[in-house]
Design a protein around this motif. Structure first.
Motif, PDB file in Angstrom:
ATOM      1  N   ALA A  61       0.834  -1.205   0.000  1.00  0.00           N
ATOM      2  CA  ALA A  61       0.000   0.000   0.000  1.00  0.00           C
ATOM      3  C   ALA A  61       0.866   1.252   0.000  1.00  0.00           C
ATOM      4  N   ARG A  62       1.941   1.230   0.767  1.00  0.00           N
ATOM      5  CA  ARG A  62       2.866   2.371   0.763  1.00  0.00           C
ATOM      6  C   ARG A  62       3.525   2.533  -0.596  1.00  0.00           C
ATOM      7  N   CYS A  63       3.900   1.427  -1.198  1.00  0.00           N
ATOM      8  CA  CYS A  63       4.538   1.487  -2.521  1.00  0.00           C
ATOM      9  C   CYS A  63       3.595   2.053  -3.574  1.00  0.00           C
ATOM     10  N   SER A  64       2.314   1.791  -3.440  1.00  0.00           N
ATOM     11  CA  SER A  64       1.352   2.222  -4.455  1.00  0.00           C
ATOM     12  C   SER A  64       1.005   3.706  -4.382  1.00  0.00           C
ATOM     13  N   ARG A  65       1.316   4.349  -3.265  1.00  0.00           N
ATOM     14  CA  ARG A  65       0.962   5.759  -3.104  1.00  0.00           C
ATOM     15  C   ARG A  65       1.618   6.627  -4.170  1.00  0.00           C
ATOM     16  N   GLY A  66       0.835   7.513  -4.745  1.00  0.00           N
ATOM     17  CA  GLY A  66       1.340   8.461  -5.726  1.00  0.00           C
ATOM     18  C   GLY A  66       1.451   7.907  -7.138  1.00  0.00           C
ATOM     19  N   ALA A  67       1.093   6.659  -7.339  1.00  0.00           N
ATOM     20  CA  ALA A  67       1.175   6.059  -8.671  1.00  0.00           C
ATOM     21  C   ALA A  67      -0.121   6.298  -9.433  1.00  0.00           C
TER      22      ALA A  67
ATOM     23  N   SER B 184       8.004   2.502 -12.900  1.00  0.00           N
ATOM     24  CA  SER B 184       7.688   3.383 -14.029  1.00  0.00           C
ATOM     25  C   SER B 184       6.526   4.322 -13.712  1.00  0.00           C
ATOM     26  N   GLY B 185       6.125   4.384 -12.439  1.00  0.00           N
ATOM     27  CA  GLY B 185       5.108   5.343 -12.011  1.00  0.00           C
ATOM     28  C   GLY B 185       3.677   4.858 -12.061  1.00  0.00           C
TER      29      GLY B 185
END
Length: 163
Positions: A42-48, A90-91
């Motif tokens: 969930a932290r990794c997915s933030r801002g993507a 890659s965002g």
């Protein structure tokens, strides 16, 4: 003609080192307890931004071409995590899902979805029941934590969606 002339170097090509790093990280993360794994993803997915089906399918093919363990029948968890992490580099972020197969053989399974479709899975979406999903939430700044879809805001024991 030598082998070096006919076979591409391992890790050569676009994202070779990044891809292998994501796969290595996925094998470490796959050992985490489910709740902790969900929180890390969930932290990794933030801002993507949401991943496209075609882009996620390319990453899926690269992951299974690079790692035999990820390509195997029992490699679904590290494979799905590696795909999600590689997309994040890659965002973008696909929907990462962990759950069960509802058709024989009944078993736990992890997969990714993009554009509402499962990516690289032989099973249809109707044959998979997600118990834990990590997805990108757009337009909700500052929101964190999970939702279990029933509107009460509790995390339902790790069975909800996380941003």
């Amino acid at each position: 003609m030598t082998t070096e002339m006919t076979m591409p170097r391992r890790g050569a090509g676009p994202g070779g080192l990044r891809l292998r790093a994501a796969i290595a990280a996925a094998f470490v993360l796959a050992r985490f307890k489910p709740g902790r794994l969900r929180r890390v993803l969930a932290r990794c997915s933030r801002g993507a931004s949401p991943a496209t089906y075609d882009g996620t399918l390319e990453v899926y093919e690269a992951v299974i071409a690079t790692s035999r363990r990820c390509a195997g029948r029992y490699g679904c968890l590290p494979r799905s995590v590696a795909i999600a992490l590689t997309c994040r580099m890659s965002g973008t972020w696909p929907d990462w899902c962990a759950g069960v197969r509802t058709a024989p053989p009944f078993s736990p399974h992890a997969w990714v979805q993009a554009g509402g479709r499962t990516v690289g899975e032989q099973a249809e979406a109707a044959d998979l029941r997600p118990l834990m999903v990590v997805t990108v939430r757009e337009g909700v700044p500052g929101e964190h934590g999970g939702r279990d879809g029933d509107g009460d805001g509790d995390d339902g024991g790790g069975a909800g969606r996380a941003a």
